[in-house]
Design a protein around this motif. Structure first.
Motif, PDB file in Angstrom:
ATOM      1  N   PHE A  75       0.834  -1.206   0.000  1.00  7.53           N
ATOM      2  CA  PHE A  75       0.000   0.000   0.000  1.00  7.53           C
ATOM      3  C   PHE A  75       0.868   1.254   0.000  1.00  7.53           C
ATOM      4  O   PHE A  75       0.612   2.211  -0.728  1.00  7.53           O
ATOM      5  N   VAL A  76       1.901   1.231   0.822  1.00  8.67           N
ATOM      6  CA  VAL A  76       2.815   2.373   0.896  1.00  8.67           C
ATOM      7  C   VAL A  76       3.517   2.558  -0.449  1.00  8.67           C
ATOM      8  O   VAL A  76       3.611   3.679  -0.970  1.00  8.67           O
ATOM      9  N   ALA A  77       3.976   1.464  -1.034  1.00  4.33           N
ATOM     10  CA  ALA A  77       4.660   1.536  -2.323  1.00  4.33           C
ATOM     11  C   ALA A  77       3.724   2.048  -3.414  1.00  4.33           C
ATOM     12  O   ALA A  77       4.120   2.878  -4.244  1.00  4.33           O
ATOM     13  N   MET A  78       2.485   1.557  -3.414  1.00  2.00           N
ATOM     14  CA  MET A  78       1.533   2.010  -4.427  1.00  2.00           C
ATOM     15  C   MET A  78       1.230   3.499  -4.264  1.00  2.00           C
ATOM     16  O   MET A  78       1.255   4.264  -5.237  1.00  2.00           O
ATOM     17  N   GLY A  79       0.945   3.922  -3.033  1.00  2.42           N
ATOM     18  CA  GLY A  79       0.610   5.327  -2.786  1.00  2.42           C
ATOM     19  C   GLY A  79       1.754   6.260  -3.156  1.00  2.42           C
ATOM     20  O   GLY A  79       1.583   7.199  -3.944  1.00  2.42           O
ATOM     21  N   PHE A  80       2.928   5.986  -2.606  1.00  4.59           N
ATOM     22  CA  PHE A  80       4.068   6.851  -2.902  1.00  4.59           C
ATOM     23  C   PHE A  80       4.525   6.721  -4.362  1.00  4.59           C
ATOM     24  O   PHE A  80       5.028   7.674  -4.946  1.00  4.59           O
ATOM     25  N   GLY A  81       4.356   5.532  -4.934  1.00  3.72           N
ATOM     26  CA  GLY A  81       4.737   5.342  -6.338  1.00  3.72           C
ATOM     27  C   GLY A  81       3.893   6.185  -7.284  1.00  3.72           C
ATOM     28  O   GLY A  81       4.429   6.841  -8.187  1.00  3.72           O
ATOM     29  N   VAL A  82       2.594   6.192  -7.084  1.00  3.87           N
ATOM     30  CA  VAL A  82       1.719   6.990  -7.956  1.00  3.87           C
ATOM     31  C   VAL A  82       1.948   8.486  -7.714  1.00  3.87           C
ATOM     32  O   VAL A  82       1.974   9.277  -8.661  1.00  3.87           O
ATOM     33  N   ILE A  83       2.142   8.864  -6.463  1.00  5.11           N
ATOM     34  CA  ILE A  83       2.446  10.270  -6.166  1.00  5.11           C
ATOM     35  C   ILE A  83       3.760  10.668  -6.837  1.00  5.11           C
ATOM     36  O   ILE A  83       3.885  11.772  -7.383  1.00  5.11           O
ATOM     37  N   SER A  84       4.747   9.768  -6.829  1.00  8.08           N
ATOM     38  CA  SER A  84       6.026  10.044  -7.501  1.00  8.08           C
ATOM     39  C   SER A  84       5.821  10.251  -8.995  1.00  8.08           C
ATOM     40  O   SER A  84       6.418  11.153  -9.593  1.00  8.08           O
ATOM     41  N   LEU A  85       4.991   9.410  -9.607  1.00  8.95           N
ATOM     42  CA  LEU A  85       4.705   9.569 -11.040  1.00  8.95           C
ATOM     43  C   LEU A  85       4.029  10.906 -11.333  1.00  8.95           C
ATOM     44  O   LEU A  85       4.380  11.589 -12.304  1.00  8.95           O
ATOM     45  N   ILE A  86       3.088  11.287 -10.490  1.00  8.59           N
ATOM     46  CA  ILE A  86       2.412  12.578 -10.677  1.00  8.59           C
ATOM     47  C   ILE A  86       3.417  13.716 -10.532  1.00  8.59           C
ATOM     48  O   ILE A  86       3.398  14.677 -11.307  1.00  8.59           O
ATOM     49  N   MET A  87       4.314  13.597  -9.565  1.00  5.31           N
ATOM     50  CA  MET A  87       5.329  14.640  -9.382  1.00  5.31           C
ATOM     51  C   MET A  87       6.307  14.687 -10.553  1.00  5.31           C
ATOM     52  O   MET A  87       6.741  15.763 -10.955  1.00  5.31           O
ATOM     53  N   LEU A  88       6.666  13.529 -11.108  1.00  4.95           N
ATOM     54  CA  LEU A  88       7.537  13.517 -12.291  1.00  4.95           C
ATOM     55  C   LEU A  88       6.855  14.216 -13.469  1.00  4.95           C
ATOM     56  O   LEU A  88       7.488  15.001 -14.188  1.00  4.95           O
ATOM     57  N   LEU A  89       5.574  13.935 -13.654  1.00  8.10           N
ATOM     58  CA  LEU A  89       4.820  14.622 -14.715  1.00  8.10           C
ATOM     59  C   LEU A  89       4.766  16.121 -14.465  1.00  8.10           C
ATOM     60  O   LEU A  89       4.898  16.923 -15.389  1.00  8.10           O
ATOM     61  N   THR A  90       4.588  16.493 -13.215  1.00 11.50           N
ATOM     62  CA  THR A  90       4.536  17.913 -12.868  1.00 11.50           C
ATOM     63  C   THR A  90       5.868  18.590 -13.152  1.00 11.50           C
ATOM     64  O   THR A  90       5.905  19.688 -13.717  1.00 11.50           O
ATOM     65  N   LEU A  91       6.953  17.947 -12.792  1.00 13.21           N
ATOM     66  CA  LEU A  91       8.272  18.529 -13.055  1.00 13.21           C
ATOM     67  C   LEU A  91       8.530  18.663 -14.557  1.00 13.21           C
ATOM     68  O   LEU A  91       9.043  19.691 -15.011  1.00 13.21           O
ATOM     69  N   MET A  92       8.156  17.646 -15.313  1.00 17.40           N
ATOM     70  CA  MET A  92       8.327  17.743 -16.769  1.00 17.40           C
ATOM     71  C   MET A  92       7.483  18.884 -17.333  1.00 17.40           C
ATOM     72  O   MET A  92       7.926  19.618 -18.222  1.00 17.40           O
ATOM     73  N   ALA A  93       6.276  19.043 -16.802  1.00 20.19           N
ATOM     74  CA  ALA A  93       5.417  20.138 -17.261  1.00 20.19           C
ATOM     75  C   ALA A  93       6.036  21.490 -16.914  1.00 20.19           C
ATOM     76  O   ALA A  93       5.964  22.433 -17.710  1.00 20.19           O
ATOM     77  N   TYR A  94       6.665  21.598 -15.740  1.00 18.88           N
ATOM     78  CA  TYR A  94       7.284  22.869 -15.368  1.00 18.88           C
ATOM     79  C   TYR A  94       8.497  23.189 -16.231  1.00 18.88           C
ATOM     80  O   TYR A  94       8.739  24.341 -16.557  1.00 18.88           O
ATOM     81  N   PHE A  95       9.259  22.168 -16.625  1.00 20.67           N
ATOM     82  CA  PHE A  95      10.348  22.396 -17.588  1.00 20.67           C
ATOM     83  C   PHE A  95       9.767  22.877 -18.919  1.00 20.67           C
ATOM     84  O   PHE A  95      10.323  23.775 -19.559  1.00 20.67           O
ATOM     85  N   TYR A  96       8.666  22.285 -19.320  1.00 22.45           N
ATOM     86  CA  TYR A  96       7.984  22.712 -20.548  1.00 22.45           C
ATOM     87  C   TYR A  96       7.498  24.155 -20.409  1.00 22.45           C
ATOM     88  O   TYR A  96       7.600  24.945 -21.343  1.00 22.45           O
ATOM     89  N   HIS A  97       6.985  24.516 -19.239  1.00 22.06           N
ATOM     90  CA  HIS A  97       6.528  25.890 -19.000  1.00 22.06           C
ATOM     91  C   HIS A  97       7.684  26.880 -19.130  1.00 22.06           C
ATOM     92  O   HIS A  97       7.524  27.954 -19.713  1.00 22.06           O
ATOM     93  N   ILE A  98       8.837  26.534 -18.581  1.00 21.38           N
ATOM     94  CA  ILE A  98       9.997  27.417 -18.702  1.00 21.38           C
ATOM     95  C   ILE A  98      10.397  27.565 -20.167  1.00 21.38           C
ATOM     96  O   ILE A  98      10.732  28.664 -20.623  1.00 21.38           O
ATOM     97  N   HIS A  99      10.335  26.474 -20.903  1.00 23.49           N
ATOM     98  CA  HIS A  99      10.620  26.524 -22.344  1.00 23.49           C
ATOM     99  C   HIS A  99       9.630  27.464 -23.045  1.00 23.49           C
ATOM    100  O   HIS A  99      10.026  28.290 -23.869  1.00 23.49           O
ATOM    101  N   LEU A 100       8.341  27.333 -22.714  1.00 22.71           N
ATOM    102  CA  LEU A 100       7.327  28.199 -23.337  1.00 22.71           C
ATOM    103  C   LEU A 100       7.522  29.666 -22.953  1.00 22.71           C
ATOM    104  O   LEU A 100       7.372  30.556 -23.795  1.00 22.71           O
ATOM    105  N   ILE A 101       7.864  29.919 -21.709  1.00 18.89           N
ATOM    106  CA  ILE A 101       8.102  31.299 -21.264  1.00 18.89           C
ATOM    107  C   ILE A 101       9.271  31.898 -22.040  1.00 18.89           C
ATOM    108  O   ILE A 101       9.216  33.044 -22.489  1.00 18.89           O
ATOM    109  N   ARG A 102      10.309  31.107 -22.228  1.00 19.56           N
ATOM    110  CA  ARG A 102      11.459  31.572 -23.009  1.00 19.56           C
ATOM    111  C   ARG A 102      11.049  31.859 -24.448  1.00 19.56           C
ATOM    112  O   ARG A 102      11.450  32.861 -25.030  1.00 19.56           O
ATOM    113  N   LYS A 103      10.236  30.978 -25.029  1.00 24.06           N
ATOM    114  CA  LYS A 103       9.771  31.181 -26.406  1.00 24.06           C
ATOM    115  C   LYS A 103       8.916  32.445 -26.510  1.00 24.06           C
ATOM    116  O   LYS A 103       9.002  33.175 -27.498  1.00 24.06           O
TER     117      LYS A 103
END
Length: 192
Positions: A75-103
């Protein structure tokens, strides 16, 4: 002769007006671009700060997931694992946002600037709606299989109620953040 003189004066004034209108249009575009650059530059720091905080946070979440898998705390692995995936997606989106701001800052024409702005708004909106799905998972992170086995009604029931309550809060927030809800103060708060 007077007609030719009037026609010549009219053409001279017409050229001057065209020149003035062209200068005014160029100045308006330049001022709008400067204002946009000033406003958009204000987005850099929060995004970069979030990335610098988010990277170690996500690494810690991933490490907890790995440790939970090794310890067979599923349960702990599933909960933290999915939260980790959401955070990875969020970080990738923020890198994309910085790219868009630069553009946006580097783009010269209005059409491409508006295109990049709309992509930034859509991405920000979508990532906000995706991030709220981690809320009910935080209750899953602390569930113990052994505790459920020893007290399925009390421990399992309380955790189930907490999980359902957090699912409802997530559903409510997801609906409040919807584009079909134009008067949502919650959406305005998160996207301000």
């Amino acid at each position: 002769m007077e007609s030719d003189e009037l026609q010549g004066m009219w053409n001279a004034y017409d050229k001057k007006l065209d020149t003035i209108l062209s200068l005014n249009r160029d100045m308006a575009i330049t001022l709008s671009k400067q204002k946009l650059n000033k406003e958009i530059s204000g987005l850099y720091m929060p995004k970069i700060l979030t990335i610098f905080i988010g990277i170690p946070y996500t690494v810690i979440l991933c490490m907890i997931t790995i440790i939970a898998l090794i310890a067979r705390a599923y349960f702990v692995a599933m909960g933290f694992g999915v939260i980790s995936l959401i955070m990875l997606l969020t970080l990738m989106a923020y890198f994309y946002h910085i790219h868009l701001i630069r553009k946006i800052k580097l783009s010269g024409d209005v059409v491409s600037t508006q295109s990049y702005l709309s992509k930034l708004k859509i991405s920000s909106y979508n990532i906000l709606r995706a991030v709220i799905f981690q809320i009910p998972l935080w209750s899953v992170c602390w569930i113990s299989v052994n505790a459920i086995r020893s007290s399925p009604v009390v421990y399992g029931g309380i955790n189930l109620v907490v999980f359902i309550g957090l699912c409802y809060v997530t559903y409510w927030l997801y609906n409040k953040l919807s584009l079909e809800n134009p008067d949502s103060k919650i959406r305005d708060f998160f996207l301000s």
